[in-house]
Write a protein that holds these residues in place. Structure first.
Motif, PDB file in Angstrom:
ATOM      1  N   ALA A 162       0.798  -1.221   0.000  1.00 49.11           N
ATOM      2  CA  ALA A 162       0.000   0.000   0.000  1.00 49.11           C
ATOM      3  C   ALA A 162       0.829   1.269   0.000  1.00 49.11           C
ATOM      4  O   ALA A 162       0.294   2.356  -0.229  1.00 49.11           O
ATOM      5  N   TYR A 197      -2.052   3.179  -1.915  1.00 48.21           N
ATOM      6  CA  TYR A 197      -3.415   3.190  -1.362  1.00 48.21           C
ATOM      7  C   TYR A 197      -3.426   3.106   0.160  1.00 48.21           C
ATOM      8  O   TYR A 197      -4.376   2.594   0.765  1.00 48.21           O
ATOM      9  N   HIS A 224      -6.673   4.654   1.499  1.00 49.71           N
ATOM     10  CA  HIS A 224      -7.947   4.345   0.847  1.00 49.71           C
ATOM     11  C   HIS A 224      -8.874   3.653   1.852  1.00 49.71           C
ATOM     12  O   HIS A 224      -8.436   2.800   2.626  1.00 49.71           O
ATOM     13  N   MET A 262     -11.734  -2.020  -3.668  1.00 45.99           N
ATOM     14  CA  MET A 262     -10.742  -0.960  -3.816  1.00 45.99           C
ATOM     15  C   MET A 262      -9.900  -1.149  -5.068  1.00 45.99           C
ATOM     16  O   MET A 262      -9.569  -0.171  -5.759  1.00 45.99           O
ATOM     17  N   LEU A 306      -9.451   1.649  -7.932  1.00 51.09           N
ATOM     18  CA  LEU A 306      -8.174   2.187  -8.393  1.00 51.09           C
ATOM     19  C   LEU A 306      -8.046   2.067  -9.908  1.00 51.09           C
ATOM     20  O   LEU A 306      -7.495   2.957 -10.570  1.00 51.09           O
ATOM     21  N   ARG A 366     -12.048   9.589  -6.523  1.00 48.64           N
ATOM     22  CA  ARG A 366     -10.811   9.195  -5.843  1.00 48.64           C
ATOM     23  C   ARG A 366     -11.041   9.231  -4.332  1.00 48.64           C
ATOM     24  O   ARG A 366     -11.004  10.291  -3.710  1.00 48.64           O
ATOM     25  N   ARG A 381     -10.163   8.918  -0.613  1.00 48.49           N
ATOM     26  CA  ARG A 381      -9.001   8.986   0.265  1.00 48.49           C
ATOM     27  C   ARG A 381      -9.436   9.501   1.627  1.00 48.49           C
ATOM     28  O   ARG A 381     -10.342  10.322   1.723  1.00 48.49           O
TER      29      ARG A 381
END
Length: 342
Positions: free
Chosen positions: A111, A145, A148, A302, A306, A319, A321
């Motif tokens: 990640a 990520y 995420h 996820m 992406l 996106r 986050r």
């Protein structure tokens, strides 16, 4: 930009006792790891019959991603290739070429930023493409990520579930300990556009998980799985040393969460479930290890998110986050340098 496929790219691991030493030779090539340390790590694998869990975990994740893509109308084939053991990434790239794939997106099972967790995968892709030759398809790595929701929320739920197994009467003397793979200090502090990103991102993930799973509970970020020469400084404290310090400070109960990892592979089941658990037992600590995302549906979704981000770059609202550290799709030239050799 159009893409024809997605490639799951992972670390790889042995699946038979006779694979262990050749696998470790791949992992440590050029790193000057002492022979006694190699033998020690080989014994860890032999403790589990010479089989690392990581390849089966990748097979499970691959199947889950394919099913999720199909259920959500994303018509892209998904392949799998490893850095250090079969299926090797170069073989996968050759298969992509033979199947007529010209451009693919790469999802790696790490990640975070940093050399081993990001840049080295870019180098692996470049090396694999060079081995295949001028007809090799282009492969672009998907973004990091660490923040995420599909990564943070499964970790947070795992921490909450682990915490629920401990004596609530000891809540005031309970500590949450996040772990990740240690790296050389020189690598962690490397200059350049992404210098220091590995530790900064891990600290942000730790804060995001802690505030969701156990608001108000003290927590620390510590390190595990050091493998380099003893004269080279690595990030500290080691998780075992930290457990000793916590016990000396009156902590009675510990939840250990391996936020540096996406699945329960060998560095989790040995370093935490075996070594750290034994240390905690010796110290009289109540100890429970939280799970990792694995094939949690949010983590699998996820991956699709992406991919669709890259397919639709203008849709910035998609996106998702949770953090505030900068993020980008394409790493700058010169980011995340490897550790300096002694």
């Amino acid at each position: 930009m159009s893409y024809d496929a997605v490639v799951l790219i992972s670390f790889g691991g042995p699946e038979r006792p006779e694979d262990v030493l050749p696998f470790l030779a791949n992992v440590t090539r050029g790193r000057n790891v002492p022979p006694d340390r190699l033998a020690e790590v080989a014994e860890h694998y032999q403790h589990f019959g010479g089989v690392s869990p990581i390849n089966q975990q990748c097979r499970d994740l691959l199947a889950a991603i394919r099913a999720d893509f199909a259920a959500n109308g994303l018509d892209l084939p998904v392949y799998w290739g490893n850095r250090n053991w079969h299926p090797m990434l170069a073989d996968t790239v050759a298969q992509l070429r033979d199947d007529g794939i010209r451009s693919a997106l790469g999802f790696v099972t790490s990640a975070y930023g940093g050399y081993s967790s990001c840049r080295q995968y870019l180098e692996d892709i470049s090396t694999a493409r060079a081995a295949v030759g001028p007809d090799a398809p282009r492969i672009e790595k998907l973004r990091q990520y660490w923040d995420h929701p599909g990564f943070v929320e499964p970790h947070a739920d795992a921490v909450a579930n682990a915490l629920a197994t401990l004596d609530p009467g000891r809540r005031d003397s309970t500590r949450l300990v996040f772990t990740a793979h240690s790296i050389p200090v020189s690598m962690a502090a490397s200059a350049g556009p992404q210098g220091g990103r590995y530790e900064a991102q891990l600290r942000e993930t730790a804060a995001l998980v802690a505030e969701r799973a156990a608001p108000g509970l003290p927590y620390d970020l510590v390190w595990q799985s050091r493998s380099g020469p003893p004269q080279v400084p690595w990030l500290e404290p080691d998780v075992n040393d930290h457990l000793r310090a916590l016990a000396a400070d009156g902590v009675t109960s510990v939840v250990v969460s391996p936020i540096g990892f996406v699945s329960d592979h060998l560095e989790v089941v040995w370093d935490l479930d075996t070594e750290a658990a034994a240390t905690a037992k010796q110290l009289g600590l109540d100890y429970v290890r939280a799970g990792t995302p694995g094939t949690d549906p949010r983590f699998v979704a996820m991956v699709r998110e992406l991919v669709t981000e890259r397919l639709n770059p203008a849709d910035t609202a998609a996106r998702r986050r949770l953090g505030t550290l900068p993020a980008w799709d394409t790493c700058p030239t010169g980011c995340c340098q490897p550790a300096r050799r002694p």
